[in-house]
Design a protein around this motif. Structure first.
Motif, PDB file in Angstrom:
ATOM      1  N   UNK A 172       2.299  80.994  51.448  1.00 48.13           N
ATOM      2  CA  UNK A 172       2.681  81.139  52.858  1.00 48.13           C
ATOM      3  C   UNK A 172       1.486  81.494  53.733  1.00 48.13           C
ATOM      4  N   UNK A 173       0.571  82.307  53.218  1.00 49.66           N
ATOM      5  CA  UNK A 173      -0.634  82.645  53.989  1.00 49.66           C
ATOM      6  C   UNK A 173      -1.519  81.422  54.191  1.00 49.66           C
ATOM      7  N   UNK A 174      -1.625  80.566  53.173  1.00 51.05           N
ATOM      8  CA  UNK A 174      -2.398  79.329  53.318  1.00 51.05           C
ATOM      9  C   UNK A 174      -1.759  78.415  54.362  1.00 51.05           C
ATOM     10  N   UNK A 175      -0.425  78.300  54.297  1.00 55.26           N
ATOM     11  CA  UNK A 175       0.277  77.466  55.272  1.00 55.26           C
ATOM     12  C   UNK A 175       0.091  78.011  56.688  1.00 55.26           C
ATOM     13  N   UNK A 176       0.154  79.312  56.836  1.00 61.14           N
ATOM     14  CA  UNK A 176      -0.028  79.948  58.147  1.00 61.14           C
ATOM     15  C   UNK A 176      -1.424  79.656  58.688  1.00 61.14           C
ATOM     16  N   UNK A 177      -2.414  79.749  57.817  1.00 62.22           N
ATOM     17  CA  UNK A 177      -3.789  79.482  58.221  1.00 62.22           C
ATOM     18  C   UNK A 177      -3.941  78.036  58.689  1.00 62.22           C
ATOM     19  N   UNK A 178      -3.325  77.113  57.979  1.00 59.42           N
ATOM     20  CA  UNK A 178      -3.388  75.695  58.363  1.00 59.42           C
ATOM     21  C   UNK A 178      -2.725  75.502  59.719  1.00 59.42           C
ATOM     22  N   UNK A 179      -1.579  76.127  59.920  1.00 58.59           N
ATOM     23  CA  UNK A 179      -0.872  75.991  61.194  1.00 58.59           C
ATOM     24  C   UNK A 179      -1.680  76.579  62.350  1.00 58.59           C
ATOM     25  N   UNK A 180      -2.350  77.706  62.111  1.00 59.65           N
ATOM     26  CA  UNK A 180      -3.200  78.296  63.151  1.00 59.65           C
ATOM     27  C   UNK A 180      -4.310  77.335  63.548  1.00 59.65           C
ATOM     28  N   UNK A 181      -4.946  76.738  62.553  1.00 59.84           N
ATOM     29  CA  UNK A 181      -6.042  75.805  62.830  1.00 59.84           C
ATOM     30  C   UNK A 181      -5.529  74.575  63.570  1.00 59.84           C
ATOM     31  N   UNK A 182      -4.375  74.077  63.157  1.00 62.28           N
ATOM     32  CA  UNK A 182      -3.803  72.903  63.818  1.00 62.28           C
ATOM     33  C   UNK A 182      -3.440  73.225  65.257  1.00 62.28           C
ATOM     34  N   UNK A 183      -2.872  74.388  65.488  1.00 61.23           N
ATOM     35  CA  UNK A 183      -2.516  74.802  66.844  1.00 61.23           C
ATOM     36  C   UNK A 183      -3.757  74.920  67.714  1.00 61.23           C
ATOM     37  N   UNK A 184      -4.796  75.538  67.185  1.00 62.74           N
ATOM     38  CA  UNK A 184      -6.043  75.682  67.938  1.00 62.74           C
ATOM     39  C   UNK A 184      -6.629  74.315  68.267  1.00 62.74           C
TER      40      UNK A 184
END
Length: 103
Positions: A80-92
């Protein structure tokens, strides 16, 4: 020379084998003959079970159900932390693209 294949054992088997020493009073030699594993292998399982019962989560596959559950939950948290990190990068990335297009 005949190559011997490596046997693998389930966590339940390892737990039961280590329990012979810790809970049922077998000595290492008796228990290792009973379950047909090398005495040093059994010693490592007993040591792991003692650590798990003390609350230490092992690096290898856990023997106790509590430690197995902890390992499953830790793996889920990591995913879940990896997925969250990916989503943060995609959002940015999307936000920076949107800012560029509005200028």
């Amino acid at each position: 020379m005949v190559k011997r294949s490596r046997r693998s054992f389930s966590p339940e088997f390892k737990h039961d084998a280590a329990s012979l020493v810790l809970d049922q009073g077998y000595n290492y030699a008796e228990a290792s003959r009973t379950v047909d594993v090398h005495e040093n292998t059994l010693r490592s399982w007993v040591q792991q079970l003692e650590l798990e019962r003390g609350g230490t989560t092992p690096k290898s596959k856990a023997l106790t159900t509590d430690q197995q559950r902890i390992q499953e939950l830790e793996a889920r948290v990591n995913r879940l932390e990896r997925e969250k990190s990916i989503l943060k990068k995609a959002t940015a990335l999307l936000m920076s693209d949107e800012l560029k297009s509005t200028r």
